[in-house]
Design an enzyme around this catalytic site. Structure first.
Site, PDB file in Angstrom:
ATOM      1  N   CYS A  81       0.710  -1.771   0.061  1.00 18.40           N
ATOM      2  CA  CYS A  81      -0.030  -0.331   0.137  1.00 18.40           C
ATOM      3  C   CYS A  81       1.031   1.603   0.028  1.00 18.40           C
ATOM      4  CB  CYS A  81      -0.832  -0.112   1.151  1.00 18.40           C
ATOM      5  SG  CYS A  81      -0.108  -0.836   2.718  1.00 18.40           S
ATOM      6  N   LYS A  96      10.467  -3.289   0.746  1.00 18.17           N
ATOM      7  CA  LYS A  96       9.255  -3.352  -0.363  1.00 18.17           C
ATOM      8  C   LYS A  96       9.187  -1.877  -1.009  1.00 18.17           C
ATOM      9  CE  LYS A  96       5.944  -6.562   1.786  1.00 18.17           C
ATOM     10  NZ  LYS A  96       5.094  -6.023   3.609  1.00 18.17           N
ATOM     11  N   HIS A 119      -2.298   6.118   4.887  1.00 18.61           N
ATOM     12  CA  HIS A 119      -1.268   6.442   4.895  1.00 18.61           C
ATOM     13  C   HIS A 119      -0.847   7.858   3.993  1.00 18.61           C
ATOM     14  CE1 HIS A 119      -0.932   2.182   6.357  1.00 18.61           C
ATOM     15  NE2 HIS A 119      -0.576   1.941   5.428  1.00 18.61           N
TER      16      HIS A 119
HETATM   17  C1  11C Z   1       0.867  -2.044   6.508  1.00 15.33           C
HETATM   18  N1  11C Z   1       1.875  -1.630   4.356  1.00 15.33           N
HETATM   19  O1  11C Z   1       0.721  -0.407   6.501  1.00 15.33           O
HETATM   20  C2  11C Z   1       1.706  -2.446   5.116  1.00 15.33           C
HETATM   21  C3  11C Z   1       0.223  -3.739   4.953  1.00 15.33           C
HETATM   22  O2  11C Z   1       2.880  -6.437   1.307  1.00 15.33           O
HETATM   23  O3  11C Z   1      -0.007  -6.320   1.349  1.00 15.33           O
HETATM   24  C4  11C Z   1       0.211  -4.509   3.566  1.00 15.33           C
HETATM   25  C5  11C Z   1       1.761  -4.969   3.323  1.00 15.33           C
HETATM   26  C6  11C Z   1       1.139  -6.093   2.422  1.00 15.33           C
HETATM   27  O4  11C Z   1       1.317  -2.738   7.646  1.00 15.33           O
END
Ligand code: 11C
Length: 339
Positions: free
Chosen positions: A127, A211, A240
């Protein structure tokens, strides 16, 4: 063309949002099957006037189906290949296949054509990566991004329903003077920030930070973009936020950046500081666009900008992006209805 569609993980936060988005976008469904783990099997879900019983996912869940949307978690490791063997195109919101060179990693505003290269599985990025690349792509096209420094402020719903519950209960407990030990998060999240999302990996960066580096380079088709990230959990429910600093090959002024971003797909510019206008998570939630504001030239380098970027990570950061990929699959694959 209509599609026989399976949703795996239909009862979770992302699965439910996928159903909302399919309805909103009038996605052409012929047959719909909702699947989940044995724990959630038997749940009833209403969709467009019909009641669906959630089934436990098995390899046979994919028989006769065209597209399988996996909402996340380990399910795609267990059933992804079985779905492909049964003729489904898998759109996977988990991180299981994202860095596999055979699997396209797609954000429709950035690299839609990559869908055409799929061999059965298409991955939906993380995300915080999706929200960032929607804003970076038009600036990269205009001025060539050399380096990105990003810090995130990530909502608790990124950690699922349990994240929301932990924040709510911990806030109440703290106000009442009671203890509420952390469970989903490494530390108390109520009235706190936690600079730690997912597990620690090489060089003491977290998996979430890696990531953002690796997925961005793959989506943008450019391993030369240098990216460094710090990801932080903040005590808010949804959307976010990201503070992004970029260094570019060509000079780009704040006004030029504002115009480029305002004309780019999927972006709303909210940048009028005189009137205290800038994106905030409270107001970007339940929206599909990525919001950009606080656009400023970085006066410490020749060619650089600062941006404040906010987006609903369950919608554009997960469910909406996955449904947009399904729309591209339809467009490119010309799926035929199976009788
Ligand atoms: C979080 N970004 O906010 C993460 C959730 O690799 O799809 C998503 C984790 C992913 O904790």
């Amino acid at each position: 063309n209509t599609v026989n569609l399976v949703i795996v993980g239909a009862t979770g936060a992302v699965g439910k949002e996928i159903l909302n988005i399919l309805k909103e976008r009038n996605f052409p469904i012929n047959k719909l099957r909702l699947c989940a783990t044995s724990r959630s099997a038997g749940t009833e879900i209403e969709f467009q006037g019909h009641k669906y019983l959630v089934e436990e996912t098995t390899p046979d869940s994919f028989n006769g189906m065209d597209v399988a949307l996996f909402a996340g978690g380990k399910a795609s490791l267990e059933f992804g290949k079985a779905a492909v063997e049964r003729g489904c195109v898998v759109i996977d919101n988990s991180s299981n296949y994202r860095m596999d060179p055979e699997v396209p990693l797609v954000v429709p505003e950035v690299n839609p054509e990559d869908v055409k290269k799929h061999k059965g599985i298409i991955a939906n990025p993380n995300c915080s990566t999706i929200i960032m690349v929607v804003a970076l792509k038009p600036l990269h096209d205009a001025a060539g991004i050399k380096r990105v420094v990003v810090s995130t402020y990530q909502a608790v719903s990124g950690a699922g329903k349990e994240g929301i519950e932990e924040l709510t209960e911990q806030v109440k407990a703290t106000l009442d003077g009671r203890e509420y030990p952390p469970n989903k998060f490494a530390h108390q999240i109520a009235f706190n920030l936690i600079p730690h999302i997912d597990v620690f990996q090489e060089m003491d960066y977290t998996k979430e930070e890696w990531k953002m580096v690796k997925e961005t380079q793959k989506i943008m088709h450019d391993d030369n973009i240098k990216i460094t990230a710090t990801t932080v959990r903040v005590p808010i429910y949804r959307s976010h936020s990201e503070s992004i600093n970029i260094e570019t090959e060509e000079k780009i002024t704040a006004d030029q950046a504002r115009e480029i971003l305002a004309n780019a797909p999927g972006i709303i510019v909210q940048d009028d500081v005189t009137n205290k206008v800038y994106p905030m998570p409270l107001f970007t939630s339940d929206r599909d666009e990525v919001f950009v504001g606080r656009i400023r030239e970085d006066n410490t380098i020749d060619k650089g900008l600062n941006l404040w970027v906010v987006g609903d990570q369950i919608r554009k950061g997960a469910a909406t992006n996955a449904v947009q990929i399904a729309e591209l699959v339809l467009k490119y694959d010309s799926l035929m209805k199976k009788e």
